[in-house]
Design an enzyme around this catalytic site. Sequence first.
Site, PDB file in Angstrom:
ATOM      1  N   SER A 150       0.852  -1.201   0.000  1.00 57.84           N
ATOM      2  CA  SER A 150       0.000   0.000   0.000  1.00 57.84           C
ATOM      3  C   SER A 150       0.879   1.239   0.000  1.00 57.84           C
ATOM      4  CB  SER A 150      -0.860   0.026   1.269  1.00 57.84           C
ATOM      5  OG  SER A 150      -0.057   0.414   2.391  1.00 57.84           O
ATOM      6  N   ASP A 151       0.315   2.326  -0.475  1.00 57.33           N
ATOM      7  CA  ASP A 151       0.989   3.582  -0.185  1.00 57.33           C
ATOM      8  C   ASP A 151       0.779   3.843   1.310  1.00 57.33           C
ATOM      9  OD1 ASP A 151       1.272   6.677  -2.080  1.00 57.33           O
ATOM     10  OD2 ASP A 151       2.256   5.993  -0.248  1.00 57.33           O
ATOM     11  N   TRP A 152       1.567   4.717   1.840  1.00 59.36           N
ATOM     12  CA  TRP A 152       1.562   4.914   3.297  1.00 59.36           C
ATOM     13  C   TRP A 152       0.290   5.633   3.738  1.00 59.36           C
ATOM     14  CZ3 TRP A 152       5.153   2.213   1.608  1.00 59.36           C
ATOM     15  CH2 TRP A 152       6.178   1.665   2.395  1.00 59.36           C
TER      16      TRP A 152
END
Length: 731
Positions: free
Chosen positions: A257-259
């Site tokens: 995932s992106d953060w």
Amino acid sequence: MLAAVACGGAPQRSGDVALYLDESQPLEKRVADALARMTLEEKVALLHAQSKFSSAGVPRLGIPEVWCTDGPHGIRPEVLWDEWDQAGWTNDSCTAFPALTCLAATWNPEMSALYGRSIGEEARYRGKDVLLGPGVNIYRTPLNGRNFEYMGEDPYLSSRMVVPYVQGVQQNGVAACVKHFAVNNQEVQRHKVDVVLDDRALNEIYLPAFRAAVQQGGAWAIMGAYNKYKGEHCCHNRYLLNDILKRNWGFDGVVISDWGGVHDTREAIFNGLDMEFGTWTDGLNWGATNAYDNYYLARPYLELLRKGEVGTEELDDKASRVLRLIFRTSMNSRKPFGSLCSPEHNAAARRIAGEGMVLLRNEGGVLPVDLSKVKTIAVVGENAVKMMTVGGGSSSLKVKHECTPLEGIRAAVGDRAGVIYERGYVGDVTGDYNGVVTGQDLSEKRSARALIDDAVAAARRADAVIFIGGLNKSDHQDSEGADRLQLGLPYGQDEVIEALAAANSNLAVVLVSGNAVAMPWVERVPAVLQAWYSGSEAGNALADVVFGAVNPSGKLPFTFPARLEDCGAHAAGEYPGDGERVVYRDGIFVGYRWAEKENIKPLFAFGHGLSYTTFAYGGVESDRTSLTASGKLRVRVDVTNTGSREGAEAVQLYIGDEESSLPRPVKELKGFEKVRLAPGETRTVTFDITPDMLGYYDDAKGAWVVEPGEFTAYVGAASDDIRGRVVFTLK
Ligand code: GLC
């Protein structure tokens, strides 16, 4: 003796080590063996962060944790375990390589291979397993704050340039994590905007570079984007991750995932996410000890598993993918040791930067500056002195050194001429980026008027004037989290440039930026050079080009429009949307595809770039005029260096479909080859055209189609500089 297996088959052994530890065993057998030994809790622990940039391994089995690092241009300095703040290490300074727009502008896959290998060596040396880069989101609007991290507006150019980068990184036993998947083409409302576009645009424009990274580059990781697509967040998006990435493309790596890009446990379980990072848990996000247990794929998932509300099929697939990543990276004992801040990496940064700079205009041969003829050079502009390896968001770096443009110019000139510097304008005086302190004091007491007057006075005294401006890495410039607010240069630079042009006609404007800008002064400025953000060796690389040690050979990876409304995203594409959703009504007509459809003349066209020498193209010929379904048609052209110095030219092939059931662009880039020629040398450049290059995505059929009919192959030095064409028929 290994602990009794808590679930699944008997532990396998090969010789005196457990099978999963035996690197002579096939990867998939090792994965299966390790998985069979793991408990439910251990499998779940693999799937989410345990700190800002790491996720757990399986200590009981001697399986190490996974360490990720930003970013696409260099290895980010260490932060505290659970904070964004700097860890304050003194041995984590890095080499900053040029921004990826500069790499793309080289139009040279060999530079991508050099780049990937070098940055991979730095990641490896720093003990990282996953590099959070490269980014290959398509340049759709000149306002997108993160365009500098990506490879431009064309899917074919991005596809050709991303593959060697991925391979170069991964030959170090470090995974490339290609981002941000997908259609993350603006920063405005990036966490929630639902991007709506037709399947043609998705498949023909926005996905190809990711597909190439996976299927040709063999990428081991992909990062989901923050935004939504078809109403689902891209970090857990059934259509993008399960259907396209994993099923259709056969991706066997991990989706990270992106953060803070994960928003729902069940979607994360069933829609293709494998590793969750950076989640803003329920108010526990600032370092609380159990914050990570609150991740969507942590305790909430474990409880659903224990209650039997969800099965273990998805869990085993996710855990298997993470184990595969671990065996490819942290448990790969054959990987090299890498290197950090080596002279080779500096040389690589300088070479890529010099090859990526684009000479946009050069009337009267203002460039290169001939040091045997000038006594005084005036350098004007904040970007001549401002550090650019810091800032811009997650790609911000702490470098071992950064040679600024002024330093590079002074070093190259030595005592052969005087170099006077004037600020010209004040832009951004920030000196601290997330704890990385530049140490520069950019404070200024003079008024804007006084700054211009002082710059003009210097220009009047000089034989040559070099203005170095552009954008920078602060908010609403080239930076993550916000988009630019205008196409024009900020900080009153246009006025400074006009004043300098009036004071001294021997003027070159150098733009340090990652985006196109408007140039109302362009007719009054004889030379314009696009220098990009070019990393630790920026100044030396710029001096190499300005004084002629390097003959520029870069070509634009995106269009410089004269006005914003000349872009499809602004004329039809509803940029930036209403905050909830943005509809890409421009569809496949992005960049030059739009300009040519609408007969709009850009300021500088996609693929444009001049040289200090000249190239002549012979006749464009083909070995046949018709192509069968299984055949190949060869186009050839002789290119000659008709100037007096060595130079390189990126010869471009575009193809236009003259009769198609669905609307298609006038022409699309389908090939390029960069040839380096000595003065007087001629090289025959050939392009092989096969039917698969001619297709388009038919969203009604949900498939790529190739229609018989007439096509035109264009060969040229730029999208708006076609030197010849051949018409052929696909049977
Ligand atoms: C950021 C960026 C992403 C980066 C990640 C970790 O928000 O979107 O590109 O790799 O978070 O810093």
